[in-house]
Design a protein around this motif. Structure first.
Motif, PDB file in Angstrom:
ATOM      1  N   TYR A 126      -6.663  -1.538  12.627  1.00  0.00           N
ATOM      2  CA  TYR A 126      -5.241  -1.897  12.666  1.00  0.00           C
ATOM      3  C   TYR A 126      -4.449  -0.603  12.576  1.00  0.00           C
ATOM      4  O   TYR A 126      -4.719   0.239  11.710  1.00  0.00           O
ATOM      5  N   HIS A 127      -3.486  -0.440  13.480  1.00  0.00           N
ATOM      6  CA  HIS A 127      -2.708   0.801  13.463  1.00  0.00           C
ATOM      7  C   HIS A 127      -1.203   0.560  13.483  1.00  0.00           C
ATOM      8  O   HIS A 127      -0.446   1.510  13.668  1.00  0.00           O
ATOM      9  N   GLY A 128      -0.785  -0.689  13.345  1.00  0.00           N
ATOM     10  CA  GLY A 128       0.652  -0.963  13.324  1.00  0.00           C
ATOM     11  C   GLY A 128       1.035  -2.030  14.321  1.00  0.00           C
ATOM     12  O   GLY A 128       0.188  -2.552  15.059  1.00  0.00           O
TER      13      GLY A 128
ATOM     14  N   SER B  61       7.915   5.520  10.336  1.00  0.00           N
ATOM     15  CA  SER B  61       7.002   4.457   9.878  1.00  0.00           C
ATOM     16  C   SER B  61       5.588   4.797  10.330  1.00  0.00           C
ATOM     17  O   SER B  61       5.392   5.662  11.187  1.00  0.00           O
ATOM     18  N   GLY B  62       4.637   4.099   9.750  1.00  0.00           N
ATOM     19  CA  GLY B  62       3.248   4.327  10.132  1.00  0.00           C
ATOM     20  C   GLY B  62       3.031   4.063  11.613  1.00  0.00           C
ATOM     21  O   GLY B  62       2.378   4.846  12.318  1.00  0.00           O
ATOM     22  N   SER B  63       3.603   2.957  12.099  1.00  0.00           N
ATOM     23  CA  SER B  63       3.431   2.607  13.518  1.00  0.00           C
ATOM     24  C   SER B  63       3.976   3.722  14.415  1.00  0.00           C
ATOM     25  O   SER B  63       3.350   4.084  15.411  1.00  0.00           O
TER      26      SER B  63
ATOM     27  N   GLU C  26      -9.196   4.827  11.562  1.00  0.00           N
ATOM     28  CA  GLU C  26      -8.789   4.810  10.161  1.00  0.00           C
ATOM     29  C   GLU C  26      -9.983   5.399   9.410  1.00  0.00           C
ATOM     30  O   GLU C  26     -11.071   4.810   9.414  1.00  0.00           O
TER      31      GLU C  26
ATOM     32  N   LYS D 185       3.490   5.692   4.400  1.00  0.00           N
ATOM     33  CA  LYS D 185       3.320   4.975   3.114  1.00  0.00           C
ATOM     34  C   LYS D 185       3.466   5.873   1.881  1.00  0.00           C
ATOM     35  O   LYS D 185       4.562   6.090   1.400  1.00  0.00           O
TER      36      LYS D 185
ATOM     37  N   TRP E 147       0.798  -1.229   0.000  1.00  0.00           N
ATOM     38  CA  TRP E 147       0.000   0.000   0.000  1.00  0.00           C
ATOM     39  C   TRP E 147       0.830   1.277   0.000  1.00  0.00           C
ATOM     40  O   TRP E 147       0.314   2.351   0.286  1.00  0.00           O
TER      41      TRP E 147
ATOM     42  N   VAL F  25       1.811   6.664  14.711  1.00  0.00           N
ATOM     43  CA  VAL F  25       0.681   6.413  15.622  1.00  0.00           C
ATOM     44  C   VAL F  25       1.133   6.551  17.082  1.00  0.00           C
ATOM     45  O   VAL F  25       0.440   7.156  17.910  1.00  0.00           O
TER      46      VAL F  25
ATOM     47  N   VAL G 260      -2.485   6.572   7.439  1.00  0.00           N
ATOM     48  CA  VAL G 260      -1.283   5.893   6.948  1.00  0.00           C
ATOM     49  C   VAL G 260      -1.589   5.133   5.651  1.00  0.00           C
ATOM     50  O   VAL G 260      -0.832   5.195   4.678  1.00  0.00           O
ATOM     51  N   MET G 261      -2.717   4.437   5.623  1.00  0.00           N
ATOM     52  CA  MET G 261      -3.088   3.720   4.400  1.00  0.00           C
ATOM     53  C   MET G 261      -3.966   4.574   3.502  1.00  0.00           C
ATOM     54  O   MET G 261      -3.816   4.552   2.277  1.00  0.00           O
TER      55      MET G 261
ATOM     56  N   ASP H 270      -5.830   8.161  11.503  1.00  0.00           N
ATOM     57  CA  ASP H 270      -4.692   7.375  11.012  1.00  0.00           C
ATOM     58  C   ASP H 270      -4.870   7.224   9.495  1.00  0.00           C
ATOM     59  O   ASP H 270      -5.574   6.333   9.027  1.00  0.00           O
TER      60      ASP H 270
HETATM   61  N1  PMP Z   1      -1.807   2.399  10.305  1.00  0.00           N
HETATM   62  C1  PMP Z   1      -2.433   1.851   9.263  1.00  0.00           C
HETATM   63  C2  PMP Z   1      -3.835   2.258   8.975  1.00  0.00           C
HETATM   64  C3  PMP Z   1      -1.790   0.910   8.467  1.00  0.00           C
HETATM   65  O1  PMP Z   1      -2.435   0.347   7.450  1.00  0.00           O
HETATM   66  C4  PMP Z   1      -0.451   0.557   8.771  1.00  0.00           C
HETATM   67  C5  PMP Z   1       0.346  -0.439   7.937  1.00  0.00           C
HETATM   68  N2  PMP Z   1      -0.323  -1.294   7.143  1.00  0.00           N
HETATM   69  C6  PMP Z   1       0.161   1.162   9.865  1.00  0.00           C
HETATM   70  C7  PMP Z   1      -0.536   2.087  10.596  1.00  0.00           C
HETATM   71  C8  PMP Z   1       1.574   0.821  10.244  1.00  0.00           C
HETATM   72  O2  PMP Z   1       2.465   1.314   9.321  1.00  0.00           O
HETATM   73  P1  PMP Z   1       3.943   0.727   9.240  1.00  0.00           P
HETATM   74  O3  PMP Z   1       3.816  -0.662   8.714  1.00  0.00           O
HETATM   75  O4  PMP Z   1       4.650   1.634   8.285  1.00  0.00           O
HETATM   76  O5  PMP Z   1       4.517   0.777  10.606  1.00  0.00           O
END
Ligand code: PMP
Length: 421
Positions: A137-139, A104-106, A197, A260, A46, A109, A233-234, A231
């Motif tokens: 899902y947030h990481g 990173s996304g995580s 999300e 992302k 993604w 968050v 991220v996606m 969030d």
């Molecule tokens: N939040 C969402 C909505 C995600 O979809 C993701 C990853 N798929 C993350 C956070 C975490 O991102 P990362 O894998 O870059 O840590």
């Protein structure tokens, strides 16, 4: 084990075949060492928006390496990060005036959660409850897992996860229950933040909900002084049809997480955007109010330059038109399955299409998942179903013919489900 020392993410090495080695990427394709072309129908988890190795992003990376590598970001700054921050503030929903970088996304968050708690502590009215949406899902870091749905992804780490309150996913026709649950949790003034999300829950199964629900949640939060963390991220960078998904609900969150597609999918970078009120709560001659967060590679200059190039592409190329065209193609092409008894919940949101294969046992560990993946890969398609949920989330440069081939193969793949009932 093939002589490899690599432990891959989300990979059960005991049952999965050795992964093909990718030697080249180009546009919507990955090319293996032995010359096979694989259509990247999930944008490499993604991240890739315009296509792999967009020339402008690659050029920005090359140019930046002539003058910069990593520079500590506490006490120093640099132009790529400064320019990018201004651009993000200008492009994001209004009221998000400050940009905090991570990688990173995580992490974005984790930063968001810490900002929310820090805000209430620093204004002298501590709150600690975090409200989350079911199936989210947030990481995969501890905090990000804590605010995500509990299940197979995190069962082993349960003792480390902190408690949150969960409102139900607002499935069509059942939205009121979600709003009522949030309203109830907002009454005592103890909820620090709601993290969501916006519009599409990704890893939770590409579940989609109405923009109106997000707008209502925002209104409830506002009444009770609860912060809203979006969030994105996606969902950000055009995935759901608009630059950010929040735009479709007409809302500005208090905190927004992006990663992302921020660099067009070229290099790791993340940003957590926050309102001036949140920044001000940390702004003080009292140094205990400092926002105590950092990671070594915060605001990496090369990644920041890649993100700036991505911003340039959004401004100067017809990206919105490409997103609109892809969104239209996706809904046209997936529609062939809407009355097909082998599938259910055929859905789209912007450039994302998803459908659930009817199988005996659903869920992420549904047996059919790895078999589907192998089936697609043999046919030169990178598709990674979430259990029985097949989704198509391609780079914006994918063509109509490529999508036709993909949907034709989904049609063939449905036969695999009959053996799994
Ligand atoms: N939040 C969402 C909505 C995600 O979809 C993701 C990853 N798929 C993350 C956070 C975490 O991102 P990362 O894998 O870059 O840590």
């Amino acid at each position: 084990m093939n002589g490899s020392a690599v432990w891959h993410p989300f990979t059960q090495h005991a049952v999965e075949p050795a992964p093909p080695a990718i030697a080249r990427t180009d546009g919507a394709y990955l090319e293996t060492r032995d010359g096979r072309h694989i259509l990247d129908a999930i944008s490499s988890w993604w991240v890739v928006t315009h296509g792999h190795r967009h020339p402008r992003i690659m050029e920005a990376i090359r140019n930046t390496t002539e003058t910069l590598d990593q520079v500590i970001f506490a006490g120093l700054t640099h132009e790529p990060a400064e320019e990018l921050a201004s651009a993000l503030v200008a492009m994001a929903p209004s009221g998000l005036d400050w940009v905090f970088y991570s990688d990173s996304g995580s992490t974005s968050v984790e930063v968001a959660l810490k900002m929310a708690l820090g805000y209430f502590r620093n204004i002298g009215a501590p709150r600690s409850r975090i409200v989350v949406m079911g199936q989210s899902y947030h990481g995969d870091t501890i905090g990000a897992m804590s605010v995500g749905a509990r299940g197979v992804f995190n069962a082993a780490y349960e003792p480390l996860l902190f408690e949150v309150d969960t409102i139900p996913f607002p499935a069509a026709g059942r939205e009121q229950a979600t709003l009522d649950a949030f309203e109830a949790l907002s009454r005592d003034g103890q909820t620090a933040a709601l993290i969501v999300e916006p519009l599409v829950l990704g890893a939770g199964g590409m579940r989609m909900y109405r923009a109106r629900v997000l707008a209502e949640l925002r209104r409830i939060a506002e009444r009770s002084g609860t912060l809203v963390i979006a969030d994105e991220v996606m969902t950000g960078w055009g995935r759901t049809g608009t630059l950010f998904a929040c735009e479709q609900a007409g809302i500005s969150p208090d905190i927004l997480c992006t990663s992302k597609g921020l660099t067009g999918g070229s290099l790791p970078l993340a940003a957590t955007l926050a309102t001036d009120a949140i920044f001000r709560a940390h702004y003080s001659t009292d140094r205990t109010r400092t926002f105590f967060h950092s990671s070594s590679y915060t605001a990496n200059p090369i990644a920041s330059a890649a993100a700036l190039a991505n911003v340039g592409i959004w401004k100067e190329e017809p990206v919105a038109e490409r997103v609109a065209a892809l969104s239209w193609m996706q809904s046209e092409k997936v529609a062939r399955f809407s009355k097909d008894p082998r599938f259910e919940n055929v859905r789209t949101k912007g450039t994302i299409a998803a459908l659930d294969l009817r199988v005996g046992s659903a869920g992420y560990l549904a047996e059919v998942g790895p078999r589907l993946r192998a089936f697609f890969l043999e046919r030169g398609l990178l598709v990674r179903p979430l259990g029985n949920v097949i989704y198509v989330l391609p780079p914006f440069c994918v063509t109509s013919d490529e999508l036709d081939r993909l949907y034709e193969t989904i049609d063939e793949a449905a036969a695999l489900a009959s053996d799994s009932r």
